[in-house]
Scaffold this active site. Structure first.
Site, PDB file in Angstrom:
ATOM      1  N   LYS A   1       0.884  -1.272  -0.084  1.00  0.00           N
ATOM      2  CA  LYS A   1      -0.069   0.030  -0.029  1.00  0.00           C
ATOM      3  C   LYS A   1       0.728   1.220   0.014  1.00  0.00           C
ATOM      4  CE  LYS A   1      -4.125  -2.168   1.376  1.00  0.00           C
ATOM      5  NZ  LYS A   1      -3.653  -3.421   1.328  1.00  0.00           N
TER       6      LYS A   1
HETATM    7  C1  PLP Z   1      -4.215  -4.631   0.848  1.00  0.00           C
HETATM    8  C2  PLP Z   1      -3.343  -5.792   0.495  1.00  0.00           C
HETATM    9  C3  PLP Z   1      -3.724  -6.975  -0.329  1.00  0.00           C
HETATM   10  C4  PLP Z   1      -4.900  -6.885  -1.038  1.00  0.00           C
HETATM   11  O1  PLP Z   1      -4.948  -6.084  -2.095  1.00  0.00           O
HETATM   12  P1  PLP Z   1      -6.132  -5.236  -2.852  1.00  0.00           P
HETATM   13  O2  PLP Z   1      -5.676  -4.344  -3.870  1.00  0.00           O
HETATM   14  O3  PLP Z   1      -7.197  -5.042  -1.764  1.00  0.00           O
HETATM   15  O4  PLP Z   1      -6.913  -6.539  -3.451  1.00  0.00           O
HETATM   16  C5  PLP Z   1      -2.957  -7.994  -0.380  1.00  0.00           C
HETATM   17  N1  PLP Z   1      -1.530  -7.941   0.126  1.00  0.00           N
HETATM   18  C6  PLP Z   1      -1.461  -7.271   1.314  1.00  0.00           C
HETATM   19  C7  PLP Z   1      -0.024  -7.298   2.017  1.00  0.00           C
HETATM   20  C8  PLP Z   1      -2.430  -6.100   1.462  1.00  0.00           C
HETATM   21  O5  PLP Z   1      -2.028  -5.180   2.399  1.00  0.00           O
END
Ligand code: PLP
Length: 496
Positions: A111
């Site tokens: 993120k």
């Molecule tokens: C948010 C997240 C995901 C999922 O990603 P999306 O864009 O919500 O599908 C997968 N792995 C980690 C470590 C995340 O923080």
């Protein structure tokens, strides 16, 4: 480029307005009105990550200048923030399988890539409008997003951020990461109760006109950093190009050769960015959607029926514990040739009954491009162990879901296309499960999360990342705990 809503009842807006608003007034999601075409070029091969980011984002955000985008990318992806100069390095697991590491940023998870850039896109958007307000970001978090948003917005002029987290419901490491947060414009407050309590209370305050008026008087406007904002999606298109270019450079693929991506999926934002990269011309064969036991997306891709009426399962890959994948709405709009009426009716069925079924044609289009399977916790742990033993490569639980699903895809399809696993978190971020996978029960018995980090480092030789190191020794800066009814007062106090 104009932006339109998936529900069809909003007038087109500019890119900066779409980013500033976050969600469309008709309840839909903003997306570009037209397809964008971005061929992979010779020039791109020589670009730094920051230059590539500005170049890929420019055709989407046409009311931002190239200089403005480059400056934003340089600030977001600086060596002070990312511990690898490549920003998103590509690790070779085997001659046909690669891992795109999206976790070299300040919070050690993917993120960061979007949340480091979003504050710059957002403050620039506000400057473009006649409004002369600062942004007030409100976040309710169950863990990762809150910390990534805090790191993204810390000390960014013209912004203020308040993060509320449930006092029961984040791990010790996640809590430590937040309560030790530095920055002159940040507030972190614990709310008594679980995540739903905190989230619904924050939503109420966000919608409360009297609070909005009070903060406006102090020169602020509320904004949201959540994953349906186009400003969070567009930075994610960049690393799909980057991975492709790296494979070209290393000679692993020929120019124009198609590749697969495997994406551990929750809210469908990451994999949707891959879809947009493909629509823009990146040679992609299959998008493999990896789910954990909350396998609502796998069922949808296989059957065309989305059904959230099922038990919510707490897994060891918590960032994928989601039953409503908001960004799927954008995919449906794109695959139906911008049929806002169909999308609006499916979304209202989802809202009323918790389920909907797409038409045959749309279902077939989804199955042609996407493939999906799910992995439960046992299979996830086994995948971490297997990849560590076989390839000396350590994966976190989310990435391991993807690895397990890829192995099943390969066995079922026999498709030997070069494939990139999208790795979304540093293995040390979810160290209890990783330790259980690669160490013996005797070694891990009685150890807390911080001791496990040390143990994993000495056993595997992989360094503890700066963002997680000495977390238990850092000074606690934010120690307030409130009841959920007190969020409104807490915000008013922050701005006074
Ligand atoms: C948010 C997240 C995901 C999922 O990603 P999306 O864009 O919500 O599908 C997968 N792995 C980690 C470590 C995340 O923080």
């Amino acid at each position: 480029m104009e932006y339109i809503s998936t529900r069809g009842k909003t007038d087109p807006v500019s890119a900066s307005e779409a980013i500033k608003e976050g969600i469309a007034p008709d309840g839909g999601l903003f997306l570009p009105a037209k397809d964008v075409n971005i061929p992979v070029t010779e020039t791109m091969v020589k670009m730094s990550y920051q230059e590539l980011a500005a170049a890929i984002i420019a055709p989407y955000l046409t009311d931002y200048g190239p200089e403005e985008l480059l400056e934003a990318a340089n600030a977001a992806y600086s060596p002070e923030k990312f511990d690898d100069l490549a920003v998103t390095p590509l690790h070779k697991i085997s001659p046909s399988l690669f891992s795109l590491e999206l976790w070299h940023g300040p919070t050690c998870a993917f993120k960061d890539i979007a949340l480091q850039l979003l504050p710059h896109l957002l403050t620039a958007a506000i400057k473009k409008s006649s409004e002369k307000k600062s942004v007030f970001i409100l976040v309710a978090t169950s863990g990762d997003t809150g910390k990534a948003a805090l790191e993204g917005f810390r000390d960014i002029p013209g912004t203020r951020i308040a993060v509320f987290y449930p006092d029961e419901g984040v791990s010790e490491i996640q809590k430590r990461q937040m309560v030790t947060q530095e920055g002159s414009n940040v507030s972190v407050i614990a709310v008594k109760g679980n995540f739903d309590d905190a989230q619904s209370a924050v939503k109420q305050v966000f919608a409360d006109k009297s609070v909005a008026a009070a903060i406006e008087e102090k020169g602020y406007r509320f904004s949201s950093a959540n994953s349906i904002n186009w400003g969070r999606l567009v930075p994610q298109i960049v690393y799909y190009y980057r991975a492709y270019i790296e494979l070209l450079k290393s000679g692993a693929i020929a120019d124009g050769e198609k590749i697969n991506f495997v994406v551990p999926t929750g809210n469908f934002g990451n994999i949707l960015a891959a879809f947009y990269a493909r629509s823009a011309g990146l040679p992609i064969n299959r998008l493999i959607c990896a789910a954990n036991s909350n396998n609502v997306l796998t069922d949808f891709i296989v059957t065309g029926s989305y059904n959230r009426n099922r038990p919510f399962i707490k897994t060891i890959s918590p960032s994928m514990d989601i039953l409503i994948s908001s960004n799927l709405e954008r995919l449906l709009f794109e695959l139906t040739g911008h049929d806002a009426e169909a999308v609006a009716s499916w979304m209202s069925e989802l809202n009323e009954n918790g389920s909907y079924t797409v038409d045959e044609v749309t279902g077939a289009k989804i199955r042609q491009l996407f493939w999906s399977a799910s992995a439960d916790d046992r299979a996830t742990i086994a995948a971490i162990r297997r990849y560590y033993k076989e390839y000396s490569y350590l994966m976190d639980t989310h990435t391991a879901v993807a690895a397990e699903v890829y192995d099943r895809y390969l066995a079922e399809s026999g498709d030997d296309t070069k494939t990139v696993i999208v790795s979304t978190a540093n293995p040390y971020k979810f160290n209890e499960s990783v330790a259980a996978a690669v160490l013996s029960p005797e070694e891990t018995a009685g150890k807390d999360e911080f001791e496990l980090l040390q143990l994993l480092e000495s056993e595997t030789g992989q360094k503890i990342p700066a963002g997680l190191k000495n977390l238990d020794k850092k000074k606690i800066i934010h120690d307030a705990t409130i009841k959920k009814g007190e969020i409104r007062d807490a915000i008013l106090q922050i701005i006074s």
